[in-house]
Design a protein around this motif. Structure first.
Motif, PDB file in Angstrom:
ATOM      1  N   PHE A 240       4.952   4.601  12.519  1.00  0.00           N
ATOM      2  CA  PHE A 240       4.962   4.394  11.070  1.00  0.00           C
ATOM      3  C   PHE A 240       5.453   2.995  10.727  1.00  0.00           C
ATOM      4  N   ASP A 241       6.496   2.540  11.398  1.00  0.00           N
ATOM      5  CA  ASP A 241       7.020   1.194  11.129  1.00  0.00           C
ATOM      6  C   ASP A 241       5.962   0.130  11.407  1.00  0.00           C
ATOM      7  N   ALA A 242       5.185   0.324  12.474  1.00  0.00           N
ATOM      8  CA  ALA A 242       4.118  -0.633  12.785  1.00  0.00           C
ATOM      9  C   ALA A 242       3.032  -0.591  11.716  1.00  0.00           C
ATOM     10  N   PHE A 243       2.755   0.601  11.203  1.00  0.00           N
ATOM     11  CA  PHE A 243       1.718   0.748  10.180  1.00  0.00           C
ATOM     12  C   PHE A 243       2.113   0.064   8.875  1.00  0.00           C
ATOM     13  N   GLU A 244       3.403  -0.015   8.601  1.00  0.00           N
ATOM     14  CA  GLU A 244       3.840  -0.612   7.340  1.00  0.00           C
ATOM     15  C   GLU A 244       3.387  -2.066   7.207  1.00  0.00           C
ATOM     16  N   SER A 245       3.146  -2.735   8.323  1.00  0.00           N
ATOM     17  CA  SER A 245       2.652  -4.117   8.246  1.00  0.00           C
ATOM     18  C   SER A 245       1.269  -4.168   7.602  1.00  0.00           C
ATOM     19  N   VAL A 246       0.556  -3.026   7.614  1.00  0.00           N
ATOM     20  CA  VAL A 246      -0.755  -2.943   6.977  1.00  0.00           C
ATOM     21  C   VAL A 246      -0.657  -3.287   5.493  1.00  0.00           C
ATOM     22  N   TYR A 247       0.438  -2.929   4.882  1.00  0.00           N
ATOM     23  CA  TYR A 247       0.565  -3.105   3.438  1.00  0.00           C
ATOM     24  C   TYR A 247       0.609  -4.563   3.009  1.00  0.00           C
ATOM     25  N   ARG A 248       0.853  -5.454   3.959  1.00  0.00           N
ATOM     26  CA  ARG A 248       0.781  -6.878   3.622  1.00  0.00           C
ATOM     27  C   ARG A 248      -0.662  -7.324   3.474  1.00  0.00           C
ATOM     28  N   LYS A 249      -1.612  -6.496   3.964  1.00  0.00           N
ATOM     29  CA  LYS A 249      -3.032  -6.857   3.902  1.00  0.00           C
ATOM     30  C   LYS A 249      -3.768  -6.173   2.751  1.00  0.00           C
ATOM     31  N   LEU A 250      -3.056  -5.362   1.967  1.00  0.00           N
ATOM     32  CA  LEU A 250      -3.726  -4.626   0.897  1.00  0.00           C
ATOM     33  C   LEU A 250      -4.125  -5.545  -0.246  1.00  0.00           C
ATOM     34  N   PRO A 251      -5.283  -5.281  -0.845  1.00  0.00           N
ATOM     35  CA  PRO A 251      -5.612  -5.976  -2.089  1.00  0.00           C
ATOM     36  C   PRO A 251      -4.672  -5.518  -3.200  1.00  0.00           C
ATOM     37  N   ASP A 252      -4.773  -6.147  -4.366  1.00  0.00           N
ATOM     38  CA  ASP A 252      -3.912  -5.810  -5.499  1.00  0.00           C
ATOM     39  C   ASP A 252      -4.407  -4.503  -6.124  1.00  0.00           C
ATOM     40  N   LEU A 253      -3.787  -3.390  -5.731  1.00  0.00           N
ATOM     41  CA  LEU A 253      -4.239  -2.078  -6.195  1.00  0.00           C
ATOM     42  C   LEU A 253      -3.996  -1.882  -7.696  1.00  0.00           C
ATOM     43  N   ASP A 254      -2.898  -2.418  -8.204  1.00  0.00           N
ATOM     44  CA  ASP A 254      -2.618  -2.290  -9.633  1.00  0.00           C
ATOM     45  C   ASP A 254      -3.664  -3.034 -10.459  1.00  0.00           C
ATOM     46  N   ALA A 255      -4.119  -4.173  -9.951  1.00  0.00           N
ATOM     47  CA  ALA A 255      -5.149  -4.926 -10.665  1.00  0.00           C
ATOM     48  C   ALA A 255      -6.466  -4.162 -10.688  1.00  0.00           C
ATOM     49  N   LYS A 264     -12.501  -7.475  -2.964  1.00  0.00           N
ATOM     50  CA  LYS A 264     -13.295  -6.922  -1.861  1.00  0.00           C
ATOM     51  C   LYS A 264     -12.624  -5.693  -1.248  1.00  0.00           C
ATOM     52  N   PHE A 265     -13.460  -4.776  -0.813  1.00  0.00           N
ATOM     53  CA  PHE A 265     -12.972  -3.613  -0.067  1.00  0.00           C
ATOM     54  C   PHE A 265     -12.666  -4.072   1.352  1.00  0.00           C
ATOM     55  N   PRO A 266     -11.495  -3.720   1.905  1.00  0.00           N
ATOM     56  CA  PRO A 266     -11.101  -4.240   3.226  1.00  0.00           C
ATOM     57  C   PRO A 266     -11.988  -3.705   4.345  1.00  0.00           C
ATOM     58  N   ASP A 267     -11.961  -4.403   5.469  1.00  0.00           N
ATOM     59  CA  ASP A 267     -12.781  -4.018   6.630  1.00  0.00           C
ATOM     60  C   ASP A 267     -12.017  -3.165   7.638  1.00  0.00           C
ATOM     61  N   GLU A 268     -10.718  -3.423   7.802  1.00  0.00           N
ATOM     62  CA  GLU A 268      -9.946  -2.722   8.833  1.00  0.00           C
ATOM     63  C   GLU A 268      -9.737  -1.254   8.446  1.00  0.00           C
ATOM     64  N   PRO A 269     -10.029  -0.303   9.348  1.00  0.00           N
ATOM     65  CA  PRO A 269      -9.920   1.122   9.011  1.00  0.00           C
ATOM     66  C   PRO A 269      -8.547   1.529   8.488  1.00  0.00           C
ATOM     67  N   SER A 270      -7.474   1.072   9.124  1.00  0.00           N
ATOM     68  CA  SER A 270      -6.145   1.485   8.675  1.00  0.00           C
ATOM     69  C   SER A 270      -5.870   1.020   7.248  1.00  0.00           C
TER      70      SER A 270
END
Length: 348
Positions: A240-255, A264-270
């Motif tokens: 889970f801790d490793a997965f949290e780094s994924v959140y640095r790659k998220l687009p602006d969900l609130d926007a 753009k919709f991201p490419d990486e499955p996670s």
């Protein structure tokens, strides 16, 4: 993709349900006033007790939860009291006397044989000694299976034959549906959407291991800044801790929820799993939900549009704006055409 929440199968003990399907079956039994004794089987941490409690609450029923493994036979049968030349059994105060409710005999197969023998009369005849279960009460039970390595006794055949047997298994869709209503940390939900096999992973070598129950505990720990390893174990917590780094790659969900286009919709499955969970949580009203689905219809591949639209529609049903959202989606030609392969979502 996960198995649809209503899917059922056969097992050695009876019909296998997802938690959501079990809740639906129990609700049907209550609404039709079927006073059959039920035995709910399942692994520890899957939510057997909480599903029964939820059914009682949603149907305005009282709930008496008895842990038979913690009682002695006299606790259930009562104490003998002489009245003149006759000995009368005085039943315990915790058994129901009136009203409507569920008498829930939890951990029944952890109780020793003598205790199960007393429970047998209560289950079959709806009475024990001089006590009788009121007409408005259901008698249900639950327990772990032998394969769960729980400290259980064999259930005697005469007692087993008095039950309708239902089995419940962990299911991510059911967990997600419940978690969205109870504000479980979105990072935990996104992680489990990506690593569904870690929703429930019994580990006999460690006291802490992942289950629906412990992930709910982990969400509460994370909310106050404490490590989640004490709830779900070290192995799951490291992932889970490793997965949290994924959140640095998220687009602006609130926007996106506010209606911004061109993201753009991201490419990486996670990251895709994280985006769909995060946007579902943000679909708190009709306007935001519509913005999200419109964005996904232009940016997301069809299978991800379907996943997101399905989650948001279920979310909107709970929030009370499903009809408005469905009408809007049906009137949008582009979205309607992209969802034709998933027509039950809109017209089922």
């Amino acid at each position: 993709m996960t198995v649809k929440a209503t899917k059922q199968a056969k097992s050695s003990v009876g019909l296998v349900h997802t938690p959501e399907a079990l809740a639906s079956s129990l609700a049907a039994i209550i609404s039709n006033d079927v006073k059959l004794s039920l035995m709910i089987w399942g692994p520890p941490g899957v939510g057997k007790s909480s599903i029964v409690a939820q059914c009682a609450s949603e149907n305005a029923l009282d709930l008496i939860d008895l842990r038979l493994s913690q009682l002695a036979p006299t606790d259930l049968r009562g104490l003998p009291v002489p009245v003149g030349n006759v000995c009368t059994w005085y039943p315990p105060e915790f058994l129901p006397r009136d009203g409507r409710g569920i008498l829930f005999l939890d951990e029944i197969n952890m109780a020793p044989p003598a205790m199960q023998g007393i429970a047998q009369q209560l289950i079959l005849d709806r009475k024990v000694g001089s006590y009788e279960v009121p007409d408005g009460w259901f008698v249900w039970a639950a327990g772990n299976r032998k394969e769960d390595k729980a400290s259980v006794f064999d259930m005697p055949a005469p007692l087993s034959n008095r039950f309708v047997h239902l089995e419940v298994q962990p299911d991510f869709d059911s967990f997600k549906f419940h978690a969205l209503k109870t504000c479980v940390d979105e990072r935990i939900l996104a992680f489990l959407a990506y690593r569904t096999n870690l929703l429930h992973q019994l580990d006999q070598r460690n006291p802490a291991w992942p289950s629906p129950r412990t992930w709910m505990m982990a969400s509460r720990l994370r909310a106050i800044g404490l490590p989640i390893s004490s709830a779900v174990g070290n192995a799951a917590a490291v992932e889970f801790d490793a997965f949290e780094s994924v959140y640095r790659k998220l687009p602006d969900l609130d926007a996106i929820a506010a209606g911004k286009r061109g993201i753009k919709f991201p490419d990486e499955p996670s990251v895709r799993y994280a985006v769909t969970i995060g946007l579902t949580i943000r679909a708190v009203d009709f306007e935001r939900a519509n913005h999200i689905v419109e964005w996904a219809s232009k940016e997301a591949p069809s299978e991800w549009l379907q996943v997101l639209a399905s989650d948001i529609l279920r979310h909107s049903r709970e929030a009370g704006f499903e009809d408005d959202l469905v009408r809007t989606l049906v009137s949008n030609r582009e979205i309607k055409e992209r969802l034709l392969a998933f027509r039950d979502l809109l017209f089922g």
